[in-house]
Design a protein around this motif. Sequence first.
Motif, PDB file in Angstrom:
ATOM      1  N   ILE A 168     -11.340  -9.400   0.760  1.00 44.52           N
ATOM      2  CA  ILE A 168     -11.358  -9.071  -0.662  1.00 44.52           C
ATOM      3  C   ILE A 168      -9.973  -8.734  -1.196  1.00 44.52           C
ATOM      4  O   ILE A 168      -9.603  -9.113  -2.300  1.00 44.52           O
ATOM      5  N   PHE A 169      -9.181  -8.010  -0.390  1.00 46.89           N
ATOM      6  CA  PHE A 169      -7.887  -7.534  -0.881  1.00 46.89           C
ATOM      7  C   PHE A 169      -6.699  -8.285  -0.280  1.00 46.89           C
ATOM      8  O   PHE A 169      -5.560  -7.956  -0.545  1.00 46.89           O
ATOM      9  N   GLY A 170      -6.972  -9.254   0.572  1.00 46.75           N
ATOM     10  CA  GLY A 170      -5.853  -9.942   1.231  1.00 46.75           C
ATOM     11  C   GLY A 170      -5.889  -9.663   2.721  1.00 46.75           C
ATOM     12  O   GLY A 170      -5.835  -8.521   3.144  1.00 46.75           O
ATOM     13  N   LEU A 171      -5.971 -10.739   3.489  1.00 44.71           N
ATOM     14  CA  LEU A 171      -6.267 -10.622   4.911  1.00 44.71           C
ATOM     15  C   LEU A 171      -5.061 -10.177   5.723  1.00 44.71           C
ATOM     16  O   LEU A 171      -5.170  -9.361   6.629  1.00 44.71           O
ATOM     17  N   ARG A 214      -1.672  -4.071   4.573  1.00 48.42           N
ATOM     18  CA  ARG A 214      -2.240  -4.989   5.555  1.00 48.42           C
ATOM     19  C   ARG A 214      -1.818  -4.550   6.954  1.00 48.42           C
ATOM     20  O   ARG A 214      -0.841  -3.827   7.100  1.00 48.42           O
ATOM     21  N   ARG A 253      -8.237  -1.354  -7.923  1.00 48.39           N
ATOM     22  CA  ARG A 253      -9.004  -2.117  -8.903  1.00 48.39           C
ATOM     23  C   ARG A 253      -8.849  -1.573 -10.311  1.00 48.39           C
ATOM     24  O   ARG A 253      -8.857  -2.332 -11.280  1.00 48.39           O
TER      25      ARG A 253
END
Lengths: 309, 312
Positions: free
Chosen positions: A173-176, B82, B71
Amino acid sequence: MNENMRTKRWGQEAVETKGWWLAHKWLVLRRVSQLGILAAFLVGPWFGLWIVKGNLNYSLTLNTLPLADPFILLQSLVTGHVPEKLALIGVAIVAVFYLLVGGRVYCSWVCPVNPVTDAAGWLRDRLGIKGGAHVSRNARYWILALTLLLAGITGTLAWELVNPVSMLHRGLIFGLGSAWMVVLAVFAFDLFVMNRGWCGYLCPVGACYALIGKASPLRVTAVKREACNDCMDCFAICPEPLVIKAPLKDATKGVGPVILASECTNCGRCIDVCSKDVFSFGSRFNNAASMAGVARAASKRSTQVGSAS
Amino acid sequence: MDSAKKSVLAARRQFLLDAARMAGGVGVLGLGVGLHAKQAKALPPAAIRPPGAGPEQDFLGACIRCGMCVRDCPYNILFLARPEQPIATGSPYFVARTGPCEMCEDIPCVKACPTGALDHKLTDIAKSKMGLAVLVDKETCLNFLGLRCDVCYRVCPLIDKAITLDLRHNERTGKHTIFEPVVHSDQCTGCGKCEKACVLEVAAIKVYPVKLAKGELGSHYRIGWEEKQKAGGSLVAPEVEHQYNLPEGMRYEHGKGLSSGPPGTMATPEAGVDSLRSVVPNPGKNAAPAGNIPQNIPGGGLSSRMSDDAPR
Ligand code: SF4
Ligand code: SF4
Ligand code: SF4
Ligand code: SF4
Ligand code: SF4
């Protein structure tokens, strides 16, 4: 003999007797559920259609319904943080839901890792990969305890740094980023190292949900177990085959037909795959062993008692 | 009977072995994750947390990595880390140079946070402490080179509070002024607009997490003048009125310098002050006797410290 059996694929008999749809119904419904939930999360960032915001750790549906993951909130509590109201309401709703339908319904109907490990399990069978590491199926509960301990010691959500479940869902959803490597590692682990290894032995998220659903009314039950012809397809297809054995085979010992073990994911694959329609969804309270079985068990017990004295 | 006993023993041994293996395996896993967690606790300098985030340690326990703040940020400046980044996986951050916080008045990111990892008590965005701006490179900052760039100062939402232009003499030209941008940590929110706006190839002013940017006095330090103000008077009592040894008829007043006052208004200098006076070279008629002036007096102390002809 074994070679002979393997010429038939799991559930082939079921397909022949019941037709493809009835032999795959729950599997298809499950995939629809998994994909549907993922899609609901994705249409927001992809098309600006905000049905659900957030991810599986916490989400807000249609700007009103909060849902929160009990495992992550538990870790957060252990670090000493008391969350705000919305997260608490969210976790209460989720906990009650899984309390009713079975905790590991999360695993088979929601979790994005499940299709990955299912695929690994399927491929492992296709390629005929055998053997591998052995650990206790209780390892997951130890790992669950460990994650909470780590949260307490480090004061941070340490497990979140490596948790493949939230990493994959958040990533989609947010970037893998490099989260795909973690997912690939889980896939490879299940494929080469341990059959059904991640979900069946190690994952603390699944373990936590199993504990939540310990007393869930909705259970799979082997109601027509007298019809079982020992084809063993259910054992082969089930991600948690240990849970089937007693309810299916131990009628003589007075064990009821309901699969009570909370590790059962309520995936319904055993229902699909059984050509004799032994299994169905039912209630945990409809668990009387059949009269004949009970009687046999009772007489057996009494003879045992007699011999012991 | 004997064989049964043996098998019980064997089963027990097997159980202990399994338990030990489990404990070992889980322990190693725990050690790995624990060490990784320890490493991930340090926030890299370029990653700034959203408004309302507490100290890093608390934040990493409170934030459940849900991305609701991401959001609801109308400027889309927030990201979830990440796994390959040196920031705790899944936790929200922004990078000032590429996307600073616009300091929304209604702070939607904080409102969206379900856990309070972004503190809901923060209602005035000007009170947030996301980071702290530091003018890190005085060698390239255009204002230090004598230009009037001022961009960081102009864009600051808290202009003249969080960042001021302090004037000083341009020693190089001898006749110009340097307008030094000075950040005040009690007002700066760490929004990063200054860093974003800096016109250099690489910003001379940068926003860092407060922990990296701010010094800290030893806990036993006391700032004399603050303590004095708190106590409402001198703490090294009794405070002696400062005495000046001046020619007959002259008066010295702090801030004003020498003047001729009515004779007899000055007290007779004391012996101690007299002896001190003798080691200080006699200043010019109009210059302040710098050697006797406390260094923290505005106007007096600074200029005498800066100018070369002042005695040191
Ligand atoms: S065991 Fe863990 S990874 Fe597997 S389906 Fe359940 S939550 Fe997902
Ligand atoms: S017993 Fe049936 S429903 Fe339960 S996990 Fe196994 S296959 Fe799925
Ligand atoms: S204050 Fe506004 S711009 Fe800044 S992070 Fe929050 S929502 Fe985004
Ligand atoms: S909304 Fe709060 S809990 Fe969620 S990611 Fe942002 S800071 Fe963390
Ligand atoms: S970060 Fe820069 S622009 Fe923002 S308040 Fe501080 S000095 Fe002003």
